[in-house]
Design an enzyme around this catalytic site. Sequence first.
Site, PDB file in Angstrom:
ATOM      1  NE  ARG A   1       0.617  16.556 -13.012  1.00  0.00           N
ATOM      2  CZ  ARG A   1       1.301  15.803 -12.186  1.00  0.00           C
ATOM      3  NH1 ARG A   1       1.010  15.807 -10.898  1.00  0.00           N
ATOM      4  NH2 ARG A   1       2.299  15.057 -12.614  1.00  0.00           N
TER       5      ARG A   1
ATOM      6  CE  LYS B   1       5.380  17.142 -14.261  1.00  0.00           C
ATOM      7  NZ  LYS B   1       5.380  15.927 -15.003  1.00  0.00           N
TER       8      LYS B   1
ATOM      9  CD  GLU C   1       7.088  15.776 -22.795  1.00  0.00           C
ATOM     10  OE1 GLU C   1       6.429  16.799 -22.547  1.00  0.00           O
ATOM     11  OE2 GLU C   1       6.571  14.639 -22.935  1.00  0.00           O
TER      12      GLU C   1
ATOM     13  CG  ASN D   1      -1.141  15.685 -20.471  1.00  0.00           C
ATOM     14  OD1 ASN D   1      -0.094  15.083 -20.651  1.00  0.00           O
ATOM     15  ND2 ASN D   1      -1.967  15.411 -19.489  1.00  0.00           N
TER      16      ASN D   1
ATOM     17  CG  HIS E   1       6.186  10.473 -24.507  1.00  0.00           C
ATOM     18  ND1 HIS E   1       4.836  10.221 -24.513  1.00  0.00           N
ATOM     19  CD2 HIS E   1       6.346  11.583 -23.737  1.00  0.00           C
ATOM     20  CE1 HIS E   1       4.209  11.125 -23.777  1.00  0.00           C
ATOM     21  NE2 HIS E   1       5.112  11.961 -23.292  1.00  0.00           N
TER      22      HIS E   1
ATOM     23  CG  HIS F   1       1.282  15.005 -23.801  1.00  0.00           C
ATOM     24  ND1 HIS F   1       1.945  16.179 -24.083  1.00  0.00           N
ATOM     25  CD2 HIS F   1       2.159  14.264 -23.054  1.00  0.00           C
ATOM     26  CE1 HIS F   1       3.144  16.159 -23.519  1.00  0.00           C
ATOM     27  NE2 HIS F   1       3.306  15.011 -22.894  1.00  0.00           N
TER      28      HIS F   1
ATOM     29  NE  ARG G   1      -4.091  -2.015   1.871  1.00  0.00           N
ATOM     30  CZ  ARG G   1      -4.026  -3.027   2.723  1.00  0.00           C
ATOM     31  NH1 ARG G   1      -3.150  -3.007   3.707  1.00  0.00           N
ATOM     32  NH2 ARG G   1      -4.829  -4.039   2.596  1.00  0.00           N
TER      33      ARG G   1
HETATM   34  P1  NAD Z   1      12.628   5.546 -21.850  1.00  0.00           P
HETATM   35  O1  NAD Z   1      12.481   5.435 -20.409  1.00  0.00           O
HETATM   36  O2  NAD Z   1      12.169   4.407 -22.709  1.00  0.00           O
HETATM   37  O3  NAD Z   1      14.168   5.832 -22.169  1.00  0.00           O
HETATM   38  C1  NAD Z   1      14.561   5.975 -23.513  1.00  0.00           C
HETATM   39  C2  NAD Z   1      15.712   5.027 -23.877  1.00  0.00           C
HETATM   40  O4  NAD Z   1      16.922   5.558 -23.385  1.00  0.00           O
HETATM   41  C3  NAD Z   1      15.582   3.636 -23.315  1.00  0.00           C
HETATM   42  O5  NAD Z   1      16.087   2.715 -24.239  1.00  0.00           O
HETATM   43  C4  NAD Z   1      16.500   3.703 -22.084  1.00  0.00           C
HETATM   44  O6  NAD Z   1      16.977   2.447 -21.694  1.00  0.00           O
HETATM   45  C5  NAD Z   1      17.597   4.576 -22.593  1.00  0.00           C
HETATM   46  N1  NAD Z   1      18.352   5.335 -21.614  1.00  0.00           N
HETATM   47  C6  NAD Z   1      17.871   5.964 -20.510  1.00  0.00           C
HETATM   48  N2  NAD Z   1      18.840   6.682 -19.936  1.00  0.00           N
HETATM   49  C7  NAD Z   1      19.950   6.485 -20.663  1.00  0.00           C
HETATM   50  C8  NAD Z   1      21.276   6.970 -20.566  1.00  0.00           C
HETATM   51  N3  NAD Z   1      21.620   7.878 -19.653  1.00  0.00           N
HETATM   52  N4  NAD Z   1      22.188   6.534 -21.480  1.00  0.00           N
HETATM   53  C9  NAD Z   1      21.816   5.675 -22.458  1.00  0.00           C
HETATM   54  N5  NAD Z   1      20.582   5.202 -22.614  1.00  0.00           N
HETATM   55  C10 NAD Z   1      19.659   5.616 -21.717  1.00  0.00           C
HETATM   56  O7  NAD Z   1      11.883   6.850 -22.427  1.00  0.00           O
HETATM   57  P2  NAD Z   1      11.741   8.336 -21.867  1.00  0.00           P
HETATM   58  O8  NAD Z   1      11.631   9.178 -23.074  1.00  0.00           O
HETATM   59  O9  NAD Z   1      12.704   8.659 -20.830  1.00  0.00           O
HETATM   60  O10 NAD Z   1      10.313   8.297 -21.138  1.00  0.00           O
HETATM   61  C11 NAD Z   1       9.136   8.059 -21.854  1.00  0.00           C
HETATM   62  C12 NAD Z   1       8.092   7.567 -20.896  1.00  0.00           C
HETATM   63  O11 NAD Z   1       7.856   8.559 -19.909  1.00  0.00           O
HETATM   64  C13 NAD Z   1       6.763   7.270 -21.530  1.00  0.00           C
HETATM   65  O12 NAD Z   1       6.290   6.041 -21.048  1.00  0.00           O
HETATM   66  C14 NAD Z   1       5.863   8.385 -21.042  1.00  0.00           C
HETATM   67  O13 NAD Z   1       4.526   8.002 -20.951  1.00  0.00           O
HETATM   68  C15 NAD Z   1       6.450   8.663 -19.706  1.00  0.00           C
HETATM   69  N6  NAD Z   1       6.168  10.005 -19.191  1.00  0.00           N
HETATM   70  C16 NAD Z   1       5.702  10.101 -17.919  1.00  0.00           C
HETATM   71  C17 NAD Z   1       5.454  11.331 -17.383  1.00  0.00           C
HETATM   72  C18 NAD Z   1       5.005  11.449 -15.956  1.00  0.00           C
HETATM   73  O14 NAD Z   1       4.651  12.544 -15.518  1.00  0.00           O
HETATM   74  N7  NAD Z   1       5.042  10.386 -15.186  1.00  0.00           N
HETATM   75  C19 NAD Z   1       5.675  12.485 -18.128  1.00  0.00           C
HETATM   76  C20 NAD Z   1       6.157  12.356 -19.429  1.00  0.00           C
HETATM   77  C21 NAD Z   1       6.409  11.103 -19.951  1.00  0.00           C
HETATM   78  N1  GLY Z   2       3.507  15.022 -17.981  1.00  0.00           N
HETATM   79  C1  GLY Z   2       2.225  15.442 -17.548  1.00  0.00           C
HETATM   80  C2  GLY Z   2       2.090  15.586 -16.058  1.00  0.00           C
HETATM   81  O1  GLY Z   2       2.987  15.291 -15.301  1.00  0.00           O
HETATM   82  O2  GLY Z   2       1.069  15.993 -15.615  1.00  0.00           O
END
Ligand code: NAD
Ligand code: GLY
Length: 373
Positions: free
Chosen positions: A244, A230, A188, A248, A268, A251, A124
Amino acid sequence: MPITARLDVATPGHRYPILIGPGLLAEGEAWGGLPAARHAVVVSNTTVHPLHGAALEGRVAHAGYAEVHRVLLPDGEAHKDWSALQSIFDHLLSCGCDRKTVLFALGGGVVGDLAGFAAATYMRGVRFVQVPTTLLAQVDSSVGGKTGINHPLGKNMIGAFHQPVRVVIDLDTLSTLPTREYVSGLAEVIKYGPIADASFLDWIEANLGALLARDGAALAHAVRRSCEIKAAVVGADERESGLRAILNFGHTFGHAIEAALGYGAWLHGEAVASGMVLAARLSSELGLVPPAFVDRLERLLARAGLPVQAPALPFDEWMRHMRVDKKAEGGELRFVVIERIGSAALRTAPDALVQRVVERHGGAALPRPAAAA
Ligand code: NAD
Ligand code: GLY
């Protein structure tokens, strides 16, 4: 290497720091005062751990945890799913991790969202630290407490709000990031200009060359300013009851692109970039911003190397994916639009207008089935 910026995220129930600087994994300043516990668990993936895992595990071991465990997930958006989540729980339970356990998410947004959701739900809720290693994760996903996984019918559809206890951003980790991933993260960064800060948009335009060259000072400014925006938005509206949603921008279209093409086909940030162009066009068609703003945004994204034209999808496919968007209410789609540069809002738009925007500006339209015409 010093912490060059220290920001606070303050929500009604939580307050935590974002520590930013080069080399933070290589020194101790960022790692004091973590929650005490017997177990610490580093959650990472098979790509990032070989690059930065040893440095983090050294820091975590020095922080006083008696047992430091490791969970390595398969890499990729396609693995942001139940099975990866289950493998985290399997490790936690088989290692005897109790409810004081602290998780450390080392990786991009996929690892951060997965580890965060595991932390939100294991026994939890346990505490976790975000250690983002992609530009996207450093400027967006590691801050604000959105955690979760994808469902085949919609992106990020299963999840929870769960704030980390700390975000440690080591800018040097970006040196190993592949160019396509780095550029995806720039989408972003660029997003924050139109939605919140016109002068930041000017700054990005003037400093895009330095950002593309991963210049340390430019990067430090871009990450700090993005996190400031942010943090302010999340502090004002943690649960996305209104404001918030502006985070997006682009998005709604972007998530539809990711889902329609299969998660991971477009990154993304790439999907968000072409989604922002569509959302800017929509804003212009609604009479909110002049067409010159759309051209300006498109030029900047193209200079960054991001796609500005969406893939050609039948309109009914756009709609099918956009209808599961979390901003939709009672089946009615709502889009983040730009009211003026530096200010965004949520608006509905007639289907016919959305159709015109995606078909005129979203790649060549494919033939649609007669029933959808
Ligand atoms: P990701 O986590 O897939 O990373 C991209 C690639 O880079 C992967 O292959 C990873 O292994 C590699 N990588 C990471 N760090 C590295 C480094 N320092 N050196 C070499 N390779 C490295 O993708 P991302 O773009 O970081 O994140 C996308 C995700 O984030 C999506 O799922 C999206 O929905 C999510 N997201 C979440 C929020 C939130 O508020 N929680 C906001 C925006 C995006
Ligand atoms: N990336 C959108 C949020 O954090 O609200």
